[in-house]
Design a protein around this motif. Structure first.
Motif: not given
Length: 150
Positions: A1-12
């Motif tokens: 699965m390709t990670l997109t911008f939406e997969d990187f919310p602020p936090g750990r």
């Protein structure tokens, strides 16, 4: 699965590793790229401010990048980075260290000029097995947004 911008919310985001570092790796990197005595010579290193053979900070940055690539960047829709905001070397990299990389998302925002991508600012901290922080790096990465997210 390709990670997109939406997969990187602020936090750990995650912790990656371990990565074992050998004396031979430290010496080889130093001989090629940073031939200072504290990275090449045990006796000279013992009398340096680092008090023993230590890996170059640039070696540590290279290891951090590799751990990021293996951990998530090669799975992300990354478009590259405009640069590194900050690098701090906190403690020496020693032969035999087992490294772990903590990755936090400091900020995630959609690009105003290119709405099909987002800018994710990561803070990466590399630690040895004792939990001591050896280095920190803060860097933005440009990442594609999901189809229809615009």
């Amino acid at each position: 699965m390709t990670l997109t911008f939406e997969d990187f919310p602020p936090g750990r985001f995650g912790t990656f590793g371990p990565r074992h570092v050998t004396r031979d790796e430290i010496l080889a990197f130093a001989a090629e790229f940073d031939p200072q005595p504290m990275h090449l010579d045990e006796e000279a290193a013992a009398t340096s401010m680092l008090r023993g053979l230590s890996g170059s900070g640039w070696h540590l940055c290279s290891l951090m990048m590799r751990m990021m690539a293996d951990g998530f960047i090669t799975r992300a829709a990354s478009l590259g980075s405009p640069g590194v905001d900050e690098v701090r070397w906190l403690s020496p990299l020693r032969p035999g260290d087992d490294l772990m990389l903590d990755v936090d998302v400091v900020e995630a925002r959609a690009s105003k000029s290119r709405p099909e991508l987002g800018i994710v600012k990561f803070k990466c901290t590399v630690r040895n097995a004792r939990g001591e922080a050896l280095a920190e790096m803060t860097s933005p990465i440009l990442i594609k947004r999901r189809e229809g997210a615009v």
